[in-house]
Enzyme design. Structure first.
Site, PDB file in Angstrom:
ATOM      1  N   ASN A  67      -4.365   3.110   6.709  1.00 13.66           N
ATOM      2  CA  ASN A  67      -5.743   2.612   6.871  1.00 13.66           C
ATOM      3  C   ASN A  67      -6.275   1.983   5.582  1.00 13.66           C
ATOM      4  O   ASN A  67      -7.179   1.145   5.612  1.00 13.66           O
ATOM      5  CB  ASN A  67      -6.709   3.752   7.221  1.00 13.66           C
ATOM      6  CG  ASN A  67      -6.381   4.492   8.497  1.00 13.66           C
ATOM      7  OD1 ASN A  67      -6.683   5.676   8.602  1.00 13.66           O
ATOM      8  ND2 ASN A  67      -5.759   3.836   9.456  1.00 13.66           N
ATOM      9  N   LEU A  68      -5.748   2.454   4.460  1.00 15.67           N
ATOM     10  CA  LEU A  68      -6.430   2.186   3.181  1.00 15.67           C
ATOM     11  C   LEU A  68      -6.325   0.731   2.730  1.00 15.67           C
ATOM     12  O   LEU A  68      -7.096   0.302   1.863  1.00 15.67           O
ATOM     13  CB  LEU A  68      -5.889   3.117   2.087  1.00 15.67           C
ATOM     14  CG  LEU A  68      -6.082   4.618   2.380  1.00 15.67           C
ATOM     15  CD1 LEU A  68      -5.525   5.444   1.230  1.00 15.67           C
ATOM     16  CD2 LEU A  68      -7.552   4.968   2.610  1.00 15.67           C
ATOM     17  N   CYS A 186      -5.747  -2.641  18.697  1.00 11.50           N
ATOM     18  CA  CYS A 186      -5.678  -3.493  17.512  1.00 11.50           C
ATOM     19  C   CYS A 186      -4.924  -2.771  16.402  1.00 11.50           C
ATOM     20  O   CYS A 186      -4.358  -3.389  15.506  1.00 11.50           O
ATOM     21  CB  CYS A 186      -7.087  -3.822  17.013  1.00 11.50           C
ATOM     22  SG  CYS A 186      -8.125  -4.515  18.284  1.00 11.50           S
TER      23      CYS A 186
END
Ligand SMILES: [Zn+2]
Length: 253
Positions: A67-68, A186
């Site tokens: 995610n980062l 997504c």
């Protein structure tokens, strides 16, 4: 507003379109943000910095290393932490005056309906179509302004569906639900990091304009960004009179 708030929000107050009245409207507002990922991070951070008084943000995931690259409300120390806890900490650090209600739940339509009822605007920053359709149905039913955003690969989209205005289409008019359950999350596609930032920021812009009633809202228009050519296009959307969510046949019921 106290002296502290007058200073914190001085650069908004200096804008004649916002001023003290507009800033007070923001302080009294409540925005529901569905998703604390790539779009939800910048949208929530700008709304918190702008002094929107109450933010309800929901997400059921935990912060993951993958995610980062783009979800800027989170950081390396928070891997494994609930995204809602992480985003709440980030928003509180930016502006402790904002009440942040962080809900780590998987949102079904009934719960979204309950949460949206009390909101002045809803931001769709989710990453899957079932949630997008549920948010749209809820916003159409309650006539809440929906600020929708999406970003995949190098392409970004933003649209506003504010059914308080007649002839405004809804998300379903634009993307009718096909019913096939292919994996369209997504989350499994590549996405260019700053693109989600641009889209989330445009969502924050439109939300703040709705809350302060300024400018021309992207209502019933789809804004498209191609990040590779850096070309923006905006297309007017037509309402589908036979739409099962917002069509005239539905309104007559
Ligand atoms: Zn519709």
């Amino acid at each position: 507003m106290n002296d502290h708030q007058l200073l914190r929000y001085s650069r908004h107050i200096l804008l004649p379109q916002i001023g003290i009245t507009g800033q007070q409207a923001l302080i009294k507002s409540h925005v529901l943000i569905v998703g604390a990922g790539g779009l939800g991070s910048p949208a929530a951070m700008y709304l918190a910095a702008s002094g929107v008084g109450r933010l309800t943000i929901c997400d059921s995931d935990k912060v993951d290393l993958t995610n980062l690259q783009r979800q800027i409300a989170h950081n390396t120390d928070r891997i494994g932490v609930l995204k809602t806890d992480s985003v709440k900490k980030t928003l509180n650090d930016i502006n402790p005056e904002v009440e942040v209600i962080a809900l780590s739940e998987r949102m079904d339509e009934a719960r979204l309906l309950e949460l949206a009822r009390d909101a002045d605007a809803v931001i769709d920053a989710s990453d899957n179509f079932p949630t997008r359709y549920a948010i749209n149905r809820v916003c159409a039913r309650l006539k809440k302004p929906l600020v929708s955003g999406a970003a995949v690969r190098f392409e970004g989209q933003v649209a506003v569906f504010d059914l308080r205005h007649a002839h405004t289409p809804c998300y379903h008019c634009l993307f009718p639900e096909s019913g096939d359950d292919q994996d369209t999350r997504c989350a499994v596609m590549g996405v260019f990091a700053p693109l989600v930032g641009i889209v989330g920021c445009v969502q924050a812009v439109e939300t703040l304009k709705i809350l302060t009633n300024i400018g021309k809202i992207l209502n019933g228009r789809l804004l498209l960004l191609d990040g590779l050519t850096m070309e923006w296009r905006s297309i007017k959307l037509n309402k589908d009179s036979s739409c099962i969510v917002c069509g005239t046949t539905v309104e007559e019921l």
